[in-house]
Design a protein around this motif. Sequence first.
Motif, PDB file in Angstrom:
ATOM      1  N   LEU A  50     -35.643 -14.652  -5.902  1.00 15.46           N
ATOM      2  CA  LEU A  50     -36.132 -15.111  -7.240  1.00 15.46           C
ATOM      3  C   LEU A  50     -36.733 -16.398  -7.064  1.00 15.46           C
ATOM      4  O   LEU A  50     -36.329 -17.639  -7.247  1.00 15.46           O
ATOM      5  CB  LEU A  50     -34.877 -15.398  -8.174  1.00 15.46           C
ATOM      6  N   GLU A  51     -38.209 -16.236  -7.047  1.00 13.10           N
ATOM      7  CA  GLU A  51     -38.951 -17.334  -6.961  1.00 13.10           C
ATOM      8  C   GLU A  51     -39.095 -18.158  -8.433  1.00 13.10           C
ATOM      9  O   GLU A  51     -38.912 -17.612  -9.357  1.00 13.10           O
ATOM     10  CB  GLU A  51     -40.506 -16.926  -6.432  1.00 13.10           C
ATOM     11  N   PRO A  52     -39.251 -19.312  -8.234  1.00  6.75           N
ATOM     12  CA  PRO A  52     -39.606 -20.251  -9.640  1.00  6.75           C
ATOM     13  C   PRO A  52     -40.468 -19.484 -10.496  1.00  6.75           C
ATOM     14  O   PRO A  52     -41.350 -19.076  -9.976  1.00  6.75           O
ATOM     15  CB  PRO A  52     -40.023 -21.481  -9.135  1.00  6.75           C
ATOM     16  N   TRP A  53     -40.350 -19.499 -11.921  1.00  4.60           N
ATOM     17  CA  TRP A  53     -41.001 -19.203 -12.997  1.00  4.60           C
ATOM     18  C   TRP A  53     -41.025 -20.229 -13.828  1.00  4.60           C
ATOM     19  O   TRP A  53     -40.086 -20.443 -14.818  1.00  4.60           O
ATOM     20  CB  TRP A  53     -40.395 -17.951 -13.758  1.00  4.60           C
ATOM     21  N   ASN A  54     -42.426 -20.967 -13.887  1.00  2.10           N
ATOM     22  CA  ASN A  54     -42.574 -21.875 -14.851  1.00  2.10           C
ATOM     23  C   ASN A  54     -43.457 -21.354 -15.874  1.00  2.10           C
ATOM     24  O   ASN A  54     -44.368 -22.135 -16.580  1.00  2.10           O
ATOM     25  CB  ASN A  54     -43.255 -23.027 -14.222  1.00  2.10           C
ATOM     26  N   ARG A  71     -39.583 -12.988 -15.783  1.00  2.00           N
ATOM     27  CA  ARG A  71     -40.675 -13.818 -16.024  1.00  2.00           C
ATOM     28  C   ARG A  71     -41.315 -13.731 -17.479  1.00  2.00           C
ATOM     29  O   ARG A  71     -42.672 -13.398 -17.410  1.00  2.00           O
ATOM     30  CB  ARG A  71     -41.934 -13.233 -14.864  1.00  2.00           C
ATOM     31  N   ALA A 106     -35.553 -22.487 -14.653  1.00  2.00           N
ATOM     32  CA  ALA A 106     -36.167 -21.485 -13.944  1.00  2.00           C
ATOM     33  C   ALA A 106     -37.634 -21.599 -13.082  1.00  2.00           C
ATOM     34  O   ALA A 106     -37.704 -21.127 -12.209  1.00  2.00           O
ATOM     35  CB  ALA A 106     -36.353 -20.337 -14.997  1.00  2.00           C
ATOM     36  N   GLY A 107     -38.182 -22.812 -13.599  1.00  2.00           N
ATOM     37  CA  GLY A 107     -39.436 -23.366 -12.779  1.00  2.00           C
ATOM     38  C   GLY A 107     -39.205 -24.557 -11.768  1.00  2.00           C
ATOM     39  O   GLY A 107     -40.108 -24.841 -11.412  1.00  2.00           O
ATOM     40  N   ARG A 134     -37.770 -25.370  -8.411  1.00  2.00           N
ATOM     41  CA  ARG A 134     -37.350 -24.655  -7.130  1.00  2.00           C
ATOM     42  C   ARG A 134     -36.164 -25.678  -6.434  1.00  2.00           C
ATOM     43  O   ARG A 134     -35.358 -24.879  -5.784  1.00  2.00           O
ATOM     44  CB  ARG A 134     -38.274 -24.542  -5.883  1.00  2.00           C
ATOM     45  N   ARG A 154     -36.176 -15.929 -14.206  1.00  2.00           N
ATOM     46  CA  ARG A 154     -36.941 -15.672 -12.810  1.00  2.00           C
ATOM     47  C   ARG A 154     -37.262 -13.871 -12.960  1.00  2.00           C
ATOM     48  O   ARG A 154     -38.380 -13.517 -12.151  1.00  2.00           O
ATOM     49  CB  ARG A 154     -36.384 -16.393 -11.853  1.00  2.00           C
ATOM     50  N   ARG A 155     -36.320 -13.236 -13.021  1.00  2.00           N
ATOM     51  CA  ARG A 155     -36.426 -11.924 -12.904  1.00  2.00           C
ATOM     52  C   ARG A 155     -37.504 -11.322 -13.799  1.00  2.00           C
ATOM     53  O   ARG A 155     -38.519 -10.492 -13.350  1.00  2.00           O
ATOM     54  CB  ARG A 155     -34.968 -11.108 -13.050  1.00  2.00           C
TER      55      ARG A 155
END
Length: 247
Positions: free
Chosen positions: A166-170, A115, A152-153, A155, A112-113
Motif C-alpha cells: 500500500l503505497e502512500p496516497w497524498n 485512493r 495515508a500520504g 510514507r 491507500r487502497r
Amino acid sequence: MTEPMITQLRPMPEDWQRALAVVAHPDDLEYGCSAAVAAWTDQGREIAYVLASRGEAGIDTLEPAACGPLREREQRASAAVVGVSVVEFLNHKDGVIEYGTALRRDIAAAIRRHRPELVITLNHRDTWGGVAWNTPDHVAVGRATLDAAGDAGNRWIFPELIEQGLEPWNGVRWVAVAGSSSPTHAVDATPGLERAVRSLLEHRSYIEALTDKDPETYVRDFLTGNAAATGERFGGRPAVSFEVFGR
C-alpha cells in the motif's frame, strides 16, 4: 432590530471522481448523507464504503453473534440502493471503538487502497449541535478519519503498510463531515432523496428495534425534515450538508 443573517451553504466541490466514506456503524451513512451519494453515483462517480464495525451491539434483543451478520447484510443492500457496490468492514468492536494508532492505521490503509480525492465521515464532535451527546464510536472514527487522510500520504507513518503493497496516497483533497453542526457546503438532495429513503429502510431490523413508529413514516419524516431544514440555507432546495476541510 434586524433579523440575523442566515449564512448560506456553498455547493460541494465537483472536480473529483473517487470518494471513500468511513463511518462507525451500518446506518450511519443512511442517516447522514445517502441522498448525496445517490446523486454522485448517478453522475458516474466512484464511491466505496468502509465501516469500522458491523453494528453488532446495536439491537438490544439480538445477540451480537447474530446481529453483526444481519446488519452487514442490511448495509450491503442499503449501499446498493444508492449505487455503491464496495462495502468493507474493519472488524473493530461495536460500542467500544477506540481512537488511536490502530484505528488510524486501518483507515489510512483503506485510503491507500481506494485512493480517493474526497473522504467522507460523520460528526466527530462531542455533541449533535449542542443538544444531544454523540457516541464514542462516532467521535473516534470521525476524528481518526480526519487524521488518517494525512497519514495515508506520509510514507514514514505506518511504514508497514508499504510492506503490504500500500503505497502512500497524498491525493485526498477534502474531508467532508456529514451531520456537522458547523456545515459549510451542501448538495442538492432532490435527485437522491427517494433512494435515500429506500436505502435507510433496508436497515429495517435496526429501525424496528429503535422505534414503534411505522418504519417508512419514521424514515421519510426524518430524512425529508432534515433535508428541508438544510435547504433553508441552500436556496430553498432540499439538501444534505457537510463541513468540508480542504487539504
